[in-house]
Design a protein around this motif. Structure first.
Motif, PDB file in Angstrom:
ATOM      1  N   ILE A   1       0.867  -1.170   0.000  1.00  0.00           N
ATOM      2  CA  ILE A   1       0.000   0.000   0.000  1.00  0.00           C
ATOM      3  C   ILE A   1       0.911   1.229   0.000  1.00  0.00           C
ATOM      4  N   TYR A   2       0.753   2.060  -1.019  1.00  0.00           N
ATOM      5  CA  TYR A   2       1.562   3.278  -1.092  1.00  0.00           C
ATOM      6  C   TYR A   2       0.858   4.464  -0.447  1.00  0.00           C
ATOM      7  N   THR A   3      -0.442   4.591  -0.690  1.00  0.00           N
ATOM      8  CA  THR A   3      -1.193   5.673  -0.052  1.00  0.00           C
ATOM      9  C   THR A   3      -2.556   5.160   0.381  1.00  0.00           C
TER      10      THR A   3
ATOM     11  N   MET B   1       9.333  -3.322   2.718  1.00  0.00           N
ATOM     12  CA  MET B   1       8.678  -4.055   3.800  1.00  0.00           C
ATOM     13  C   MET B   1       9.216  -3.600   5.152  1.00  0.00           C
ATOM     14  N   SER B   2       8.342  -3.581   6.136  1.00  0.00           N
ATOM     15  CA  SER B   2       8.778  -3.275   7.492  1.00  0.00           C
ATOM     16  C   SER B   2       9.567  -4.469   8.039  1.00  0.00           C
ATOM     17  N   ASP B   3      10.360  -4.225   9.071  1.00  0.00           N
ATOM     18  CA  ASP B   3      11.091  -5.318   9.708  1.00  0.00           C
ATOM     19  C   ASP B   3      10.127  -6.360  10.265  1.00  0.00           C
ATOM     20  N   GLU B   4       8.989  -5.901  10.769  1.00  0.00           N
ATOM     21  CA  GLU B   4       7.986  -6.820  11.305  1.00  0.00           C
ATOM     22  C   GLU B   4       7.449  -7.744  10.222  1.00  0.00           C
ATOM     23  N   ALA B   5       7.190  -7.191   9.038  1.00  0.00           N
ATOM     24  CA  ALA B   5       6.692  -8.001   7.928  1.00  0.00           C
ATOM     25  C   ALA B   5       7.746  -9.005   7.464  1.00  0.00           C
ATOM     26  N   LYS B   6       8.990  -8.554   7.389  1.00  0.00           N
ATOM     27  CA  LYS B   6      10.079  -9.461   6.994  1.00  0.00           C
ATOM     28  C   LYS B   6      10.231 -10.599   7.997  1.00  0.00           C
TER      29      LYS B   6
ATOM     30  N   ALA C   1       7.882 -11.789  10.009  1.00  0.00           N
ATOM     31  CA  ALA C   1       6.715 -12.662   9.909  1.00  0.00           C
ATOM     32  C   ALA C   1       6.824 -13.627   8.734  1.00  0.00           C
ATOM     33  N   LEU C   2       7.482 -13.186   7.666  1.00  0.00           N
ATOM     34  CA  LEU C   2       7.624 -14.022   6.466  1.00  0.00           C
ATOM     35  C   LEU C   2       8.933 -14.802   6.443  1.00  0.00           C
ATOM     36  N   GLY C   3       9.731 -14.695   7.509  1.00  0.00           N
ATOM     37  CA  GLY C   3      10.984 -15.426   7.570  1.00  0.00           C
ATOM     38  C   GLY C   3      12.032 -14.932   6.588  1.00  0.00           C
ATOM     39  N   LEU C   4      12.048 -13.646   6.322  1.00  0.00           N
ATOM     40  CA  LEU C   4      12.980 -13.085   5.333  1.00  0.00           C
ATOM     41  C   LEU C   4      14.267 -12.536   5.946  1.00  0.00           C
ATOM     42  N   PHE C   5      14.472 -12.740   7.240  1.00  0.00           N
ATOM     43  CA  PHE C   5      15.721 -12.289   7.865  1.00  0.00           C
ATOM     44  C   PHE C   5      16.733 -13.394   7.832  1.00  0.00           C
TER      45      PHE C   5
END
Length: 72
Positions: free
Chosen positions: A1-3, A61-66, A68-72
């Motif tokens: 979502i951009y705006t 993406m926010s750190d929280e989203a990353k 949650a998706l296991g992207l760290f």
């Protein structure tokens, strides 16, 4: 979502993107988002605009989203 904008009549406008133009949900997801927004109590109307610029990438993406998706 951009705006996400809400006017004084409780109409919601959203500008969003997907991961790629060929995304398999590109034909249905914007309509689903619009329907869910319209179902929120107090919302009078909703419009979703799908855009491709600026292009999506993981850095948006926010750190929280990353996390949650296991992207760290």
């Amino acid at each position: 979502i951009y705006t996400l904008d809400i006017d004084d009549k409780a109409a919601v406008s959203v500008t969003m993107t997907l991961t790629a133009p060929g995304c398999p949900v590109a034909g249905v997801l914007p309509g689903q988002v619009e329907s869910v927004i319209k179902s929120v109590e107090g919302v009078s109307d909703a419009h979703v605009q799908l855009v491709w610029d600026p292009p999506w990438d993981r850095d948006r993406m926010s750190d929280e989203a990353k996390l949650a998706l296991g992207l760290f």
